[in-house]
Design an enzyme around this catalytic site. Structure first.
Site, PDB file in Angstrom:
ATOM      1  N   LYS A 141       0.837  -1.185   0.000  1.00  0.00           N
ATOM      2  CA  LYS A 141       0.000   0.000   0.000  1.00  0.00           C
ATOM      3  C   LYS A 141       0.881   1.247   0.000  1.00  0.00           C
ATOM      4  CE  LYS A 141      -1.090   1.892   4.041  1.00  0.00           C
ATOM      5  NZ  LYS A 141      -0.034   2.428   4.866  1.00  0.00           N
ATOM      6  N   HIS A 233      -5.690  -1.618   6.749  1.00  0.00           N
ATOM      7  CA  HIS A 233      -5.510  -2.507   7.905  1.00  0.00           C
ATOM      8  C   HIS A 233      -6.810  -2.753   8.676  1.00  0.00           C
ATOM      9  CE1 HIS A 233      -1.446  -1.871   6.835  1.00  0.00           C
ATOM     10  NE2 HIS A 233      -1.231  -0.778   7.531  1.00  0.00           N
ATOM     11  N   LYS A 334      -2.840   8.346  15.827  1.00  0.00           N
ATOM     12  CA  LYS A 334      -1.413   8.516  16.140  1.00  0.00           C
ATOM     13  C   LYS A 334      -1.306   9.251  17.469  1.00  0.00           C
ATOM     14  CE  LYS A 334       0.035   7.551  11.805  1.00  0.00           C
ATOM     15  NZ  LYS A 334       0.140   6.122  11.570  1.00  0.00           N
ATOM     16  N   LYS A 339       0.416   1.918  22.717  1.00  0.00           N
ATOM     17  CA  LYS A 339       0.334   1.193  21.453  1.00  0.00           C
ATOM     18  C   LYS A 339      -0.519  -0.046  21.709  1.00  0.00           C
ATOM     19  CE  LYS A 339       2.992  -0.860  17.678  1.00  0.00           C
ATOM     20  NZ  LYS A 339       2.364  -0.254  16.512  1.00  0.00           N
TER      21      LYS A 339
HETATM   22  C1  BG6 Z   1       1.555   1.502   8.106  1.00  0.00           C
HETATM   23  C2  BG6 Z   1       1.142   2.948   8.184  1.00  0.00           C
HETATM   24  O1  BG6 Z   1       0.892   0.860   7.059  1.00  0.00           O
HETATM   25  O2  BG6 Z   1       1.240   0.852   9.334  1.00  0.00           O
HETATM   26  C3  BG6 Z   1       1.824   3.653   9.344  1.00  0.00           C
HETATM   27  O3  BG6 Z   1       1.482   3.615   6.971  1.00  0.00           O
HETATM   28  C4  BG6 Z   1       1.567   2.875  10.623  1.00  0.00           C
HETATM   29  O4  BG6 Z   1       1.366   4.976   9.474  1.00  0.00           O
HETATM   30  C5  BG6 Z   1       1.901   1.388  10.463  1.00  0.00           C
HETATM   31  O5  BG6 Z   1       2.364   3.462  11.648  1.00  0.00           O
HETATM   32  C6  BG6 Z   1       1.452   0.591  11.688  1.00  0.00           C
HETATM   33  O6  BG6 Z   1       1.915  -0.742  11.585  1.00  0.00           O
HETATM   34  P1  BG6 Z   1       2.103  -1.631  12.900  1.00  0.00           P
HETATM   35  O7  BG6 Z   1       2.452  -2.993  12.393  1.00  0.00           O
HETATM   36  O8  BG6 Z   1       3.186  -0.972  13.706  1.00  0.00           O
HETATM   37  O9  BG6 Z   1       0.790  -1.587  13.631  1.00  0.00           O
END
Ligand code: BG6
Length: 482
Positions: A141, A233, A334, A339
């Site tokens: 993507k 996602h 964000k 997290k």
């Molecule tokens: C990416 C996005 O596809 O996924 C980012 O472009 C994001 O902005 C990232 O931070 C998050 O991935 P993960 O695996 O850390 O949840």
């Protein structure tokens, strides 16, 4: 099986050093790569193979810490890699690739490049006769930034590759817990028989990140959290939760079921956007104990004000028999407090409570992708006591993935995805129709936000988003799990 060549465009970029080469290394360490695999690293730096390898090893060591390759492991891994210096817009450089390629082997082209290069690279590969053997292409993507632009990218790919040779990555599909969702739903009869509107009250999908936009202001300001995270996602997670059992694990069966869900998503338009969507943007605050700037104060910021969302919460509905009346609350942002990526399946209360008092504690299934991947189910049981008769308590059944696994380490998503692309298995890659239908839904939502003036609400960095996101769910008598 035919031997495979992997050709990585953008081999000196961040994704390659942080994810792609470490994933391939882990597969090599585990003995899972085909013995005859060859890897061509393609980049524009004027360096030789030794310089490329020593730079790569240093960067990989920085990212991998304790699990970085030992000298012996590195020696074995480095033997797989060749370096081709190439300017992606110079046809002459494609001749070097042509010389390296072998028509008796499968060529797996991996485009770890900016999306603007997808079309020119495909055009040059074809023009310079690099696509003569059995070829596959892997790309990430964003596949476009709207329905219209995604059709252009997909159209270009379709000129040179058939759909069965196009591997579109959504790295969330390579995460262990996401694959476990398939096992949980379709290998456990009791779960599947309770998986609908008669038992489930609502579903929550939260993807909260602590990081800000990580130096990507000019990219991110054009895109925002909805296009960056929801269109791909969160949509994939929603589809895997909501889809009907596929006929098999074949890519086509899984994709067909996912597409039906995207098509069943109720449109969010001018008539309902106010009730269903909250947009937010982080202002100054604290992130993990340190002061954090607001979005428009981030390094690289080009403006004092912006209407780009760094947070979005959506109440979605899947209009089909199984999910009638069950809201799906989606939330991603964000610079949030923690997290956390998790899916919550909240079951309904008991239809008739014979225990009284606080006994009516509905079951909850928590599917956690990060941190600490795992699945938990809250259950009610009797507290052991003679003083109280049938006093109840909540217990958590914890499914620890590491039990009975080959390894203590949870593999990175790219390891699974590489292995599948090498083996020609598309089931964890995204099909054209899924992407385009997802853009259709997101475009409608974005248009509605614009037409109705759904502006971004500020939230402090390090918080859980704007207060309106709490109201979105609380007005339905529910609350976010975290
Ligand atoms: C990416 C996005 O596809 O996924 C980012 O472009 C994001 O902005 C990232 O931070 C998050 O991935 P993960 O695996 O850390 O949840």
């Amino acid at each position: 099986m035919q031997p495979v060549d992997l050709i990585i465009f953008g081999a000196s970029g961040d994704l390659s050093a942080r994810k792609l080469f470490p994933a391939l290394f882990q597969l090599d360490r585990a003995g899972l790569l085909p013995l005859d695999l060859r890897i061509a690293a393609i980049a524009r730096d004027t360096i030789d193979l030794d310089q490329f390898l020593s730079g790569l090893r240093e960067r990989m060591t920085g990212y991998m810490g304790d699990s970085a390759p030992t000298d012996k492991e590195w020696e074995k891994y480095a033997r797989l890699i060749s370096y081709i210096k190439a300017d992606f817009s110079d046809p002459k450089d494609y001749q070097k690739m042509k010389d390296w390629l072998d028509d008796n082997r499968v060529s797996l082209f991996y485009l770890a490049t900016p999306p603007s290069l997808f079309a020119p690279i495909c055009d040059y590969l074809s023009q310079e006769n690099c696509l003569t053997g059995d070829c596959r292409i892997v790309l990430e993507k964003p596949i476009g930034e709207s329905l219209e632009t995604s059709k252009v990218v997909n159209g270009t790919l379709a000129k040179y590759f058939d759909e069965a040779s196009i591997y579109r990555i959504d790295h969330y599909l390579g995460k262990e817990t996401v694959q476990n969702l398939l096992a949980l739903r379709f290998a456990n009869r009791f779960i599947n028989s309770q998986w609908d509107q008669s038992c489930i009250d609502h579903v929550q999908i939260t993807v909260a990140e602590v990081v800000g936009i990580e130096g990507r202001w000019s990219y991110y300001d054009k895109v925002g959290q909805l296009r960056d995270m929801v269109q791909n996602h969160l949509m994939q997670l929603l589809c895997l939760v909501a889809m009907e059992p596929p006929n098999s694990l074949e890519a086509e069966s899984i994709r067909d079921e996912k597409v039906k869900i995207v098509k069943a998503l109720r449109c969010i338009d001018a008539s309902n956007v106010d009730e269903h969507v909250v947009r937010g943007q982080y202002a100054q605050g604290w992130s993990l104990g340190n002061p954090a700037p607001g979005y428009t104060e981030e390094p690289g910021s080009e403006r004092d004000t912006s209407d780009t969302e760094t947070f979005v919460a959506i109440k979605a509905h899947v209009d089909n028999w199984r999910w009638s009346g069950v809201p799906f609350y989606l939330r991603t942002g964000k610079r949030m407090a923690e997290k956390v990526t998790e899916i919550i399946i909240q079951y309904k209360e008991l239809p008739h409570n014979i225990f009284g008092g606080g006994a009516n504690l509905p079951n909850k299934l928590i599917i956690r992708l990060q941190p600490n991947e795992g699945i938990e189910m809250t259950m009610v049981s009797k507290r052991q006591s003679l003083k109280e008769k049938l006093a109840l308590q909540t217990h958590t059944l914890n499914l620890d993935f590491r039990d009975g696994s080959d390894d203590d380490r949870i593999p990175d998503a790219y390891e699974r995805l590489f292995l599948d692309a090498i083996n020609g298995d598309q089931s964890l890659f995204v099909g054209r129709e899924e992407i385009e239908e997802s853009w259709r839904w997101c475009d409608g939502l974005l248009r509605a936000c614009q037409d109705q003036g759904v502006s971004v609400k500020p939230y402090h960095a390090g918080s859980w988003g704007p207060a309106k996101a709490e109201i979105l769910i609380e007005k339905d008598g529910r609350s976010w799990h975290v």
